[in-house]
Design an enzyme around this catalytic site. Structure first.
Site, PDB file in Angstrom:
ATOM      1  N   GLU A   1       0.836  -1.203   0.000  1.00  0.00           N
ATOM      2  CA  GLU A   1       0.000   0.000   0.000  1.00  0.00           C
ATOM      3  C   GLU A   1       0.878   1.264   0.000  1.00  0.00           C
ATOM      4  OE1 GLU A   1      -3.618   0.224   1.162  1.00  0.00           O
ATOM      5  OE2 GLU A   1      -4.011  -1.844   1.740  1.00  0.00           O
TER       6      GLU A   1
ATOM      7  N   HIS B   1       2.188   2.169  -3.452  1.00  0.00           N
ATOM      8  CA  HIS B   1       1.300   2.945  -4.308  1.00  0.00           C
ATOM      9  C   HIS B   1       1.326   4.427  -3.938  1.00  0.00           C
ATOM     10  CE1 HIS B   1      -0.480  -0.066  -6.818  1.00  0.00           C
ATOM     11  NE2 HIS B   1      -0.928  -0.782  -5.815  1.00  0.00           N
TER      12      HIS B   1
ATOM     13  N   GLU C   1       0.855  -2.501 -10.109  1.00  0.00           N
ATOM     14  CA  GLU C   1       0.812  -3.439  -8.988  1.00  0.00           C
ATOM     15  C   GLU C   1       2.185  -4.052  -8.744  1.00  0.00           C
ATOM     16  OE1 GLU C   1      -1.467  -3.558  -7.011  1.00  0.00           O
ATOM     17  OE2 GLU C   1      -3.404  -3.269  -7.965  1.00  0.00           O
TER      18      GLU C   1
END
Length: 261
Positions: free
Chosen positions: A133, A136, A191
């Site tokens: 997380e 990102h 991703e």
């Protein structure tokens, strides 16, 4: 009634139910909205920061945030000790005591982990999700997704106005934003980039980067085990194959000489 929540990263769900859109399209209004949307492309970093701050403040007010001395908050604080910033973005962590197996991160570095996710994951597995997380956030994927959601939601009329003053978002506008964010997806390349950043980020912080592979192994087991449900399947259906991600992270950790926990 069980709430649904939104995430920008590996785990995706909706916070609010959006108001159904009218099937009738008004050409004049549509062109006006498009013009305003184009103007909104010039949103400054300061404007974006204001919107993100308002959004996460709304999220924190609408969800049961775990008390600082709760078992969840204490565990998360210990787990994330030393994780203070990522590529210049300060990080802050909170727990939502809700029943969804979920987590999300905002462009301002706000990371929110759901208690139900903590219940089904070990510390290492949870750290892997958090590392991804944060990837990102640091790579600005979440910032771009947030901006895209602003431009494609009903908010475009508000943010595209000629006024230089950014007004507070209404509950309805926050709902429109949540709906737009819930439908946004990261590419497979993004991703994988977040996986790689998470690995290096944890490694640099003195954490065992095996956490990345372990987290994906747990996510895979959730897909096919007792937790298999429409929600769990939704969380991972749009992301790169978990087997390949497990293999990549396992190979990196093994090559770097880290012992598997």
């Amino acid at each position: 009634m069980k709430k649904k929540f939104i995430t920008f990263v590996v785990l995706v769900a909706a916070l609010l139910m959006a108001t159904p859109c009218s099937a009738q399209f008004n050409l004049g209004k549509g062109l006006s909205a498009l013009a305003k949307g184009a103007q909104a492309l010039t949103l400054s970093d300061a404007d974006m920061a204001n919107y993100v701050k308002e959004y996460i403040t709304s999220m924190d007010s609408k969800n049961p945030v775990s008390a600082p001395d709760s078992k969840y908050s204490v565990r998360l604080a210990n787990l994330t000790s030393g994780l203070t910033s990522a590529d210049g973005i300060p990080l802050n962590f909170k727990v939502y005591e809700v029943s969804d197996v979920n987590a999300f991160a905002c462009p301002d570095g706000s990371v929110r982990v759901f208690a139900a996710l903590m219940d089904v994951m070990s510390d290492e597995e949870l750290l892997g999700v958090i590392g991804h997380e944060i990837g990102h956030v640091a790579l600005r994927h979440s910032k771009n997704a947030f901006k895209h959601a602003l431009l494609t939601s009903a908010l475009r009329d508000a943010i595209g106005s000629a006024s230089s003053t950014i007004g507070a978002l209404t509950d309805s506008q926050l709902g429109d934003l949540a709906e737009a964010l819930s439908s946004s997806k990261y590419s497979q390349k993004q991703e994988n980039q977040a996986d790689d950043f998470g690995y290096e980020f944890l490694k640099g912080a003195g954490k065992n980067p095996w956490a990345m592979a372990l987290s994906f192994e747990k996510l895979k087991s959730l897909q096919g085990g007792e937790a298999k449900s429409n929600l769990v399947n939704q969380l991972f259906s749009s992301h790169p194959d978990l087997n390949s991600r497990i293999k990549r992270m396992t190979q990196r950790a093994t090559k770097d000489g880290f012992a598997k926990p």
